[in-house]
Motif scaffolding. Structure first.
Motif, PDB file in Angstrom:
ATOM      1  N   ARG A  84      55.416 -20.959  23.393  1.00 31.21           N
ATOM      2  CA  ARG A  84      56.849 -21.554  23.354  1.00 31.21           C
ATOM      3  C   ARG A  84      58.044 -20.871  23.436  1.00 31.21           C
ATOM      4  NH1 ARG A  84      57.218 -26.865  21.440  1.00 31.21           N
ATOM      5  NH2 ARG A  84      55.181 -27.947  21.948  1.00 31.21           N
ATOM      6  N   LYS A  85      57.782 -19.443  22.841  1.00 28.91           N
ATOM      7  CA  LYS A  85      58.921 -18.351  22.875  1.00 28.91           C
ATOM      8  C   LYS A  85      59.055 -17.606  24.100  1.00 28.91           C
ATOM      9  CE  LYS A  85      61.465 -14.971  19.743  1.00 28.91           C
ATOM     10  NZ  LYS A  85      61.098 -14.434  18.469  1.00 28.91           N
ATOM     11  N   HIS A  86      57.708 -17.370  24.496  1.00 29.32           N
ATOM     12  CA  HIS A  86      57.825 -16.263  25.450  1.00 29.32           C
ATOM     13  C   HIS A  86      57.005 -16.776  26.966  1.00 29.32           C
ATOM     14  CE1 HIS A  86      59.360 -13.294  22.875  1.00 29.32           C
ATOM     15  NE2 HIS A  86      58.660 -13.513  22.103  1.00 29.32           N
ATOM     16  N   ARG A  87      56.442 -17.937  26.854  1.00 33.71           N
ATOM     17  CA  ARG A  87      55.752 -18.424  27.962  1.00 33.71           C
ATOM     18  C   ARG A  87      54.372 -17.464  28.170  1.00 33.71           C
ATOM     19  NH1 ARG A  87      58.762 -19.604  33.147  1.00 33.71           N
ATOM     20  NH2 ARG A  87      56.698 -20.218  33.964  1.00 33.71           N
ATOM     21  N   LEU A  88      53.769 -17.104  27.177  1.00 32.96           N
ATOM     22  CA  LEU A  88      52.822 -16.159  27.209  1.00 32.96           C
ATOM     23  C   LEU A  88      51.529 -17.078  26.720  1.00 32.96           C
ATOM     24  CD1 LEU A  88      53.984 -13.027  25.379  1.00 32.96           C
ATOM     25  CD2 LEU A  88      53.916 -13.578  27.998  1.00 32.96           C
ATOM     26  N   ARG A  89      50.301 -16.669  27.388  1.00 34.13           N
ATOM     27  CA  ARG A  89      49.004 -17.503  26.874  1.00 34.13           C
ATOM     28  C   ARG A  89      48.340 -16.127  26.123  1.00 34.13           C
ATOM     29  NH1 ARG A  89      45.551 -17.597  30.692  1.00 34.13           N
ATOM     30  NH2 ARG A  89      46.632 -16.221  32.361  1.00 34.13           N
ATOM     31  N   VAL A  90      47.578 -16.904  25.108  1.00 42.05           N
ATOM     32  CA  VAL A  90      47.115 -16.042  24.246  1.00 42.05           C
ATOM     33  C   VAL A  90      45.398 -16.877  24.072  1.00 42.05           C
ATOM     34  CG1 VAL A  90      46.961 -15.120  21.716  1.00 42.05           C
ATOM     35  CG2 VAL A  90      49.055 -15.789  22.961  1.00 42.05           C
ATOM     36  N   ASN A  91      44.497 -15.791  24.233  1.00 40.68           N
ATOM     37  CA  ASN A  91      43.201 -16.229  24.330  1.00 40.68           C
ATOM     38  C   ASN A  91      42.280 -15.250  23.730  1.00 40.68           C
ATOM     39  OD1 ASN A  91      42.953 -18.933  25.691  1.00 40.68           O
ATOM     40  ND2 ASN A  91      43.975 -17.501  27.262  1.00 40.68           N
ATOM     41  N   THR A  92      40.998 -15.368  23.197  1.00 43.45           N
ATOM     42  CA  THR A  92      40.086 -14.505  22.796  1.00 43.45           C
ATOM     43  C   THR A  92      38.758 -14.581  23.261  1.00 43.45           C
ATOM     44  OG1 THR A  92      39.146 -13.186  20.767  1.00 43.45           O
ATOM     45  CG2 THR A  92      39.280 -15.805  20.773  1.00 43.45           C
ATOM     46  N   ILE A  93      37.995 -13.790  23.595  1.00 42.11           N
ATOM     47  CA  ILE A  93      36.510 -13.800  24.163  1.00 42.11           C
ATOM     48  C   ILE A  93      35.498 -13.357  23.089  1.00 42.11           C
ATOM     49  CG2 ILE A  93      35.067 -12.776  25.716  1.00 42.11           C
ATOM     50  CD1 ILE A  93      37.277 -12.003  27.688  1.00 42.11           C
ATOM     51  N   SER A  94      34.675 -14.194  23.003  1.00 43.53           N
ATOM     52  CA  SER A  94      33.569 -14.070  21.761  1.00 43.53           C
ATOM     53  C   SER A  94      32.670 -13.593  22.409  1.00 43.53           C
ATOM     54  CB  SER A  94      33.178 -15.216  21.093  1.00 43.53           C
ATOM     55  OG  SER A  94      32.119 -15.077  20.175  1.00 43.53           O
TER      56      SER A  94
END
Length: 391
Positions: free
Chosen positions: A297-307
């Motif tokens: 919402r604030k920076h238009r960034l995507r955040v994911n994690t790899i298991s």
């Protein structure tokens, strides 16, 4: 550690003498053995020229890289400069900062290597006490063989920064750390200072990779873990991701991506993986979802994690039974093979690319499907079970 090449990808033998128009040095953590074959996304590109900036160790010339038996060519028509069919993973013009790399034997190194193969410029954050040994190894060409990219050139980095992600700013650093001989000679290594240095040097980044985990009491059962050990594991392994994103998000370009690494112990019991590390991974996955909302919402960034599944890395050897975990995975996962670090790197390159533009807040499993299993089929109780076999 052999795997089958992806359909449609081309195999190319690497000759003993390999040259590169730009010799830069790099590190993270992954081991690509001379006899390994690894599957690489067909669209990954290798970059022979990423930036006009002066590369790391510009005056050092490395010797010829040792030959590798077989590797997968990332792009079948790269040498001919012809259009690539299908959906290429193209990260040219993107800049990545990878935190938590001190050798060439783990997932961090593999991710950096695949990002570089796709065209990204690589910046690196290395733990301060390991920095001198790491830089020395780079100068001596110790990592040259594992720096070979799919097109035969050598992986490049632009700059290595000293980093200790346990400390957010200089005021957090206790006197005994400041005076520790392993930290002498290095400066501006807290998270805030590193982010400021990257902004000063490059202005912005597009990709942030968190490849950090440490639990001083990882070999202790949770019931025997001290408060100090538990909180240290949380601080180094999960809060460090919050801190990195907090300080780097303001200098990340809209549409950028952040990736971390987790483990199935976050949601399943893995006896022997103690010291609060399972709790830290669970926190990391929960934080991934919340940060995806806030940073999106604030920076238009995507955040994911790899298991990721088990890997025979130096860091993993700290738990003492990594070889047994790898054997267990090979015997029980839907895909009965050993996982390669490069397979995790491929997924990271995809998640960092525009092809994953709608994926955020996700835990992506790269473990040969082991996470889907409810019971180990190698148990004696199933000795008479007719298991599916390869045709």
């Amino acid at each position: 550690m052999a795997t089958t090449a992806a359909p449609g990808s081309h195999m190319a033998a690497i000759k003993p003498s390999i040259s590169s128009s730009r010799r830069t040095y790099m590190s993270c953590t992954a081991n690509f053995g001379a006899n390994s074959e690894v599957a690489v996304s067909k669209g990954l590109r290798s970059s022979s020229h990423i930036s006009s900036r002066q590369p790391f160790f510009p005056s050092i010339q490395s010797g010829p890289a040792k030959s590798v038996k077989v590797i997968t060519r990332a792009m079948s028509a790269a040498a001919e400069n012809t259009p690539l069919p299908g959906l290429p993973i193209d990260l040219r013009g993107k800049r990545a900062f990878i935190a938590g790399v001190a050798d060439d034997n783990g997932y961090g190194w593999a991710i950096a290597k695949q990002l570089a193969a796709a065209g990204a410029e690589i910046l690196l954050g290395t733990w301060v006490p390991a920095l001198n040994i790491f830089e020395s190894s780079l100068r001596r060409g110790k990592f040259d063989e594992s720096r070979i990219l799919p097109d035969g050139s050598l992986m490049e980095i632009t700059k290595v920064y000293p980093l200790d992600a346990v400390f957010d700013n200089p005021d957090d650093v206790p006197e005994d750390i400041k005076s520790n001989k392993r930290y002498l000679g290095s400066s501006k290594w807290t998270v805030k200072e590193v982010a400021e240095s990257v902004k000063e040097d490059f202005g912005s980044i597009d990709i942030l990779v968190h490849s950090l985990a440490n639990g001083p009491e990882v070999v202790k059962p949770l019931m025997e873990t001290s408060r100090y050990g538990y909180l240290a594991a949380i601080s180094a392994s999960s809060y460090s991701f919050i801190s990195l994103l907090q300080h780097f998000a303001p200098i990340m370009n809209p549409g950028g991506a952040s990736i971390s690494l987790t483990y199935i112990a976050s949601e399943r019991i893995i006896p022997g993986y103690g010291g609060g590390m399972s709790s830290a991974k669970a926190a990391l996955e929960s934080d991934t979802r919340v940060l995806a909302f806030e940073a999106g919402r604030k920076h238009r960034l995507r955040v994911n994690t790899i298991s990721a599944g088990p890997l025979r890395s130096r860091a993993a050897k700290a738990i003492g039974f990594i070889d047994m975990m790898i054997d267990y995975s090979s015997a029980n996962a839907p895909l009965p093979k050993e996982l390669s670090a490069e397979e995790v790197g491929n997924v990271a390159a995809f998640l960092a690319s525009p092809l994953a533009s709608a994926i955020t807040g996700s835990v992506v499993y790269v473990d040969n499907g082991l996470n889907a299993m409810g019971v180990g089929v190698d148990s004696p109780i199933f000795e008479n079970l007719e298991l599916p076999k390869e045709a």
